[in-house]
Design an enzyme around this catalytic site. Structure first.
Site, PDB file in Angstrom:
ATOM      1  N   GLU A  35       2.303 -23.063 -52.949  1.00  0.00           N
ATOM      2  CA  GLU A  35       3.604 -22.461 -53.183  1.00  0.00           C
ATOM      3  C   GLU A  35       3.358 -21.196 -54.006  1.00  0.00           C
ATOM      4  O   GLU A  35       2.674 -21.261 -55.041  1.00  0.00           O
ATOM      5  CB  GLU A  35       4.516 -23.425 -53.957  1.00  0.00           C
ATOM      6  CG  GLU A  35       5.884 -22.810 -54.135  1.00  0.00           C
ATOM      7  CD  GLU A  35       6.899 -23.709 -54.836  1.00  0.00           C
ATOM      8  OE1 GLU A  35       6.586 -24.867 -55.140  1.00  0.00           O
ATOM      9  OE2 GLU A  35       8.011 -23.196 -55.066  1.00  0.00           O
ATOM     10  N   ARG A 262      -6.156 -35.672 -57.225  1.00  0.00           N
ATOM     11  CA  ARG A 262      -6.163 -34.330 -57.813  1.00  0.00           C
ATOM     12  C   ARG A 262      -7.355 -34.202 -58.741  1.00  0.00           C
ATOM     13  O   ARG A 262      -7.819 -35.191 -59.299  1.00  0.00           O
ATOM     14  CB  ARG A 262      -4.963 -34.091 -58.724  1.00  0.00           C
ATOM     15  CG  ARG A 262      -3.624 -34.342 -58.282  1.00  0.00           C
ATOM     16  CD  ARG A 262      -2.636 -34.067 -59.410  1.00  0.00           C
ATOM     17  NE  ARG A 262      -2.348 -32.646 -59.544  1.00  0.00           N
ATOM     18  CZ  ARG A 262      -1.510 -32.001 -58.744  1.00  0.00           C
ATOM     19  NH1 ARG A 262      -0.894 -32.608 -57.769  1.00  0.00           N
ATOM     20  NH2 ARG A 262      -1.278 -30.727 -58.934  1.00  0.00           N
ATOM     21  N   LYS A 272       0.974 -26.042 -63.110  1.00  0.00           N
ATOM     22  CA  LYS A 272       1.465 -24.668 -62.965  1.00  0.00           C
ATOM     23  C   LYS A 272       2.576 -24.381 -63.959  1.00  0.00           C
ATOM     24  O   LYS A 272       2.685 -23.270 -64.458  1.00  0.00           O
ATOM     25  CB  LYS A 272       2.028 -24.497 -61.567  1.00  0.00           C
ATOM     26  CG  LYS A 272       1.066 -23.848 -60.609  1.00  0.00           C
ATOM     27  CD  LYS A 272       1.839 -23.436 -59.379  1.00  0.00           C
ATOM     28  CE  LYS A 272       1.008 -23.634 -58.146  1.00  0.00           C
ATOM     29  NZ  LYS A 272       1.814 -23.567 -56.925  1.00  0.00           N
TER      30      LYS A 272
HETATM   31  P1  ATP Z   1       3.336 -28.040 -58.216  1.00  0.00           P
HETATM   32  O1  ATP Z   1       3.267 -29.480 -57.806  1.00  0.00           O
HETATM   33  O2  ATP Z   1       3.502 -27.802 -59.696  1.00  0.00           O
HETATM   34  O3  ATP Z   1       4.154 -27.184 -57.336  1.00  0.00           O
HETATM   35  P2  ATP Z   1       0.801 -27.771 -57.061  1.00  0.00           P
HETATM   36  O4  ATP Z   1      -0.360 -27.733 -57.975  1.00  0.00           O
HETATM   37  O5  ATP Z   1       1.057 -28.889 -56.161  1.00  0.00           O
HETATM   38  O6  ATP Z   1       1.939 -27.466 -58.020  1.00  0.00           O
HETATM   39  P3  ATP Z   1       0.790 -26.088 -54.761  1.00  0.00           P
HETATM   40  O7  ATP Z   1       0.868 -24.624 -54.708  1.00  0.00           O
HETATM   41  O8  ATP Z   1       1.822 -26.863 -54.060  1.00  0.00           O
HETATM   42  O9  ATP Z   1       0.784 -26.439 -56.267  1.00  0.00           O
HETATM   43  O10 ATP Z   1      -0.649 -26.578 -54.310  1.00  0.00           O
HETATM   44  C1  ATP Z   1      -1.244 -26.205 -53.103  1.00  0.00           C
HETATM   45  C2  ATP Z   1      -2.227 -27.244 -52.668  1.00  0.00           C
HETATM   46  O11 ATP Z   1      -3.219 -27.443 -53.652  1.00  0.00           O
HETATM   47  C3  ATP Z   1      -1.536 -28.570 -52.443  1.00  0.00           C
HETATM   48  O12 ATP Z   1      -1.991 -29.087 -51.205  1.00  0.00           O
HETATM   49  C4  ATP Z   1      -1.994 -29.411 -53.585  1.00  0.00           C
HETATM   50  O13 ATP Z   1      -2.101 -30.744 -53.207  1.00  0.00           O
HETATM   51  C5  ATP Z   1      -3.355 -28.821 -53.939  1.00  0.00           C
HETATM   52  N1  ATP Z   1      -3.621 -29.004 -55.354  1.00  0.00           N
HETATM   53  C6  ATP Z   1      -2.888 -28.557 -56.381  1.00  0.00           C
HETATM   54  N2  ATP Z   1      -3.394 -28.959 -57.554  1.00  0.00           N
HETATM   55  C7  ATP Z   1      -4.492 -29.676 -57.280  1.00  0.00           C
HETATM   56  C8  ATP Z   1      -5.462 -30.366 -58.065  1.00  0.00           C
HETATM   57  N3  ATP Z   1      -5.395 -30.392 -59.388  1.00  0.00           N
HETATM   58  N4  ATP Z   1      -6.459 -30.997 -57.424  1.00  0.00           N
HETATM   59  C9  ATP Z   1      -6.543 -30.968 -56.086  1.00  0.00           C
HETATM   60  N5  ATP Z   1      -5.674 -30.347 -55.293  1.00  0.00           N
HETATM   61  C10 ATP Z   1      -4.649 -29.700 -55.863  1.00  0.00           C
END
Ligand code: ATP
Ligand code: MG
Length: 564
Positions: A35, A262, A272
């Protein structure tokens, strides 16, 4: 095969067996769906390495970069650009497959109309609070909304008018009609669309209603023909909804959602929301602050894409959440830099040293090895003269037992140069602080000469005072003094920021070969660590960031675990 293909993990195994069985027509199509509401961090790197890495493992495999941009109020083109830069910098390419969930707004709307027509979705006019109340809890079933049985015609009319902007935010939503008593709360008539009178960075004010993540995401995957949709564990309970949406929309393509844990790292933040707060409140200098675990921060600090990829490969993917020690990440950057960067001499806390028997005004050029791990990197010349700087730490007026470096009457070797002996100490009469060391050198002991034989207990680094370049050095320590996962939710987490997370040292002296060093170049300062030239270096003296110290805490931890 790419370097990312390595040890097997449960996701690689699933994809391999699907591929072998000819599922999805033998295609492997993954996606990375950020996002654009912030910058990417090392957790995203795990997802990037996994998704792009899997695609690279198969001929014709491809990983789409898709901006999951369904929330107009938090998204920004600045983030879109930064994310693309970061994915490329990490070494991956989407081969033209760049998409946006907002590309599909019209199609998603049409799917919603289809759901309404089939009696699978309805317009609800409860308030957000009422919807929450009607939803029930983990132990109590939900209740049907009084609007649940609106006719298809009425639903279609209301939904069209929601789109036309006739209603205020929060007055109506579109909900899936599934089951208010389901044990899985995600299936209790989840919201599919909300009214939002907000401009979107791509579609402007065309839309007055925006799709929910749980609706837009599976359909975006279906539209793009994604075969394996990899997401983090918190979406496991959403999978039945994911499948429901794809099925009800009658998509011919059925992507498969697979969840993995994660990445979490100790003593830093990866959420974020928290990163935004740190940047927004100026508690750090920006998204690229070298203390942050953002890709931009790590990059500015001197991390390489190779080290980040090797780290992601090493941690692998699993089904269970775990917290990784920061030292493990540091271990990988150290390993990578050790193989490839040039060694130089730099003195962070200079102490003046005069060699009394070395002629004034004389200088000689000594040979120094650029990288003992890679002799093809050759040698360079380092100037030596009568007045030098050494580290304050390398001298003790009153040396403790285990201290073998310089002290009154003691000898040490100067790296690539001579053995010197301390014959006197000059002090500030007021403070008693040592301001200068008086030494003599033994001309017979030049490094590399046949008479080099004589051994002393320590070798220290130095720079020639008249040749050295002045620099600022920034040392980084953990951003937090506590593990944030253990901080109670009612505590203000920002109070755990480490006031010593940035240490700026000015007046450092660096060997002259670094005079022209450009931002981003990396070096090992002998005995001190790995450093890289910071982007601030265009103004004033060169600034170096310490990427990581030399001592490898992880190697020791790892060893002790193996021997246990
Ligand atoms: P939020 O949930 O705060 O919006 P997010 O970290 O999920 O944030 P996204 O931009 O939706 O942010 O993440 C993009 C991709 O990265 C998603 O597929 C998510 O699952 C993956 N991702 C985000 N954070 C992690 C993490 N700490 N470890 C592994 N994958 C991650
Ligand atoms: Mg997300």
């Amino acid at each position: 095969m790419s370097e990312t293909s390595g040890a097997s993990n449960f996701i690689r195994d699933i994809v391999a067996s699907d591929h072998a069985a000819g599922r999805h027509g033998g295609r492997v199509v993954t996606r990375f769906p950020p996002e654009p509401n912030g910058y990417l961090h090392i957790g995203h790197a795990k997802s990037i390495c996994l998704n792009f890495g899997l695609a690279q493992d198969y001929p014709g495999g491809v990983c789409h970069l898709r901006f999951d941009d369904t929330n107009p109020t938090t998204e920004d083109p600045e983030y879109v650009q930064a994310i693309q830069d970061d994915v490329r910098w990490l070494g991956f390419d989407w081969h033209g497959k760049l998409f946006h969930a907002s590309d599909y707004f019209e199609q998603l709307y049409d799917y919603a109309v289809r759901l309404i027509t089939k009696g699978k979705a309805y317009v609800d006019s409860l308030t957000a609070d009422q919807i929450r109340e009607y939803r029930g809890t983990l132990t109590e079933p939900g209740k049907n909304s009084p609007y649940r049985d609106r006719s298809v015609a009425e639903n279609l009319d209301l939904f069209r008018r929601m789109r036309a902007g006739e209603f205020a935010d929060g007055t109506h939503v579109l909900r899936a009609k599934i089951d208010m008593t389901s044990a899985n709360i995600n299936l209790r008539d989840p919201v599919l669309y909300r009214i939002r009178h907000a401009a979107h960075y791509r579609t402007g004010t065309t839309w007055r209603l925006y799709p929910a993540y749980d609706y837009a995401h599976p359909l975006s995957d279906a539209i793009e023909g994604i075969t394996h949709s990899l997401c983090t564990l918190e979406f496991e309970d959403h999978r039945p909804l994911y499948d429901w949406v794809v099925e009800q929309a009658e998509s011919t393509h059925r992507p498969q959602q697979i969840e993995f844990a994660r990445l979490n790292i100790t003593h830093t933040v990866m959420s974020k929301r928290r990163l935004l707060e740190l940047v927004g409140k100026k508690l750090v200098t920006g998204w690229d602050d070298p203390r942050l675990p953002t890709i931009k921060g790590l990059r500015r600090r001197g991390y390489t894409p190779e080290a980040i990829r090797a780290f992601c490969e090493h941690i692998g993917v699993a089904k269970r959440d775990a917290v990784v020690e920061m030292q493990l990440l540091e271990h990988f950057i150290r390993e990578d830099l050790n193989k490839r960067v040039q060694r130089v001499m730099a003195v962070l806390h200079p102490l003046k040293l005069v060699i009394e028997n070395y002629p004034e005004g004389q200088a000689e050029q000594l040979d120094a090895i650029n990288n003992p791990e890679d002799l093809s990197a050759g040698t360079r010349k380092v100037p030596f003269s009568r007045i030098l700087y050494i580290e304050q730490d390398d001298f003790r007026e009153d040396p403790p037992k285990q201290f073998f470096r310089l002290a009154p009457g003691r000898e040490v070797r100067l790296r690539y140069a001579y053995i010197i002996k301390c014959v006197g100490v000059t002090k500030n009469p007021q403070t008693g602080e040592v301001t200068e060391l008086r030494c003599t050198y033994d001309p017979e002991t030049k490094s590399g000469s046949p008479q080099e034989q004589r051994k002393v207990k320590a070798t220290i680094h130095w720079v020639s005072a008249m040749h050295a370049v002045e620099a600022e050095v920034r040392l980084y320590n953990p951003l937090f003094t506590a593990d944030l996962a253990k901080v109670p939710p009612d505590h203000d987490w920002t109070t755990y920021l480490n006031p010593q997370s940035l240490e700026r040292i000015t007046g450092c002296r660096i060997e002259p070969s670094l005079k022209q060093a450009t931002p981003g170049s990396r070096y090992q300062f002998e005995r001190l660590g790995y450093f890289c030239v910071d982007s601030d270096s265009s103004r004033g003296p060169t600034v170096f960031n310490r990427t990581v110290a030399l001592k490898d805490a992880w190697a020791r931890i790892d060893k002790s675990q193996q021997t246990r």
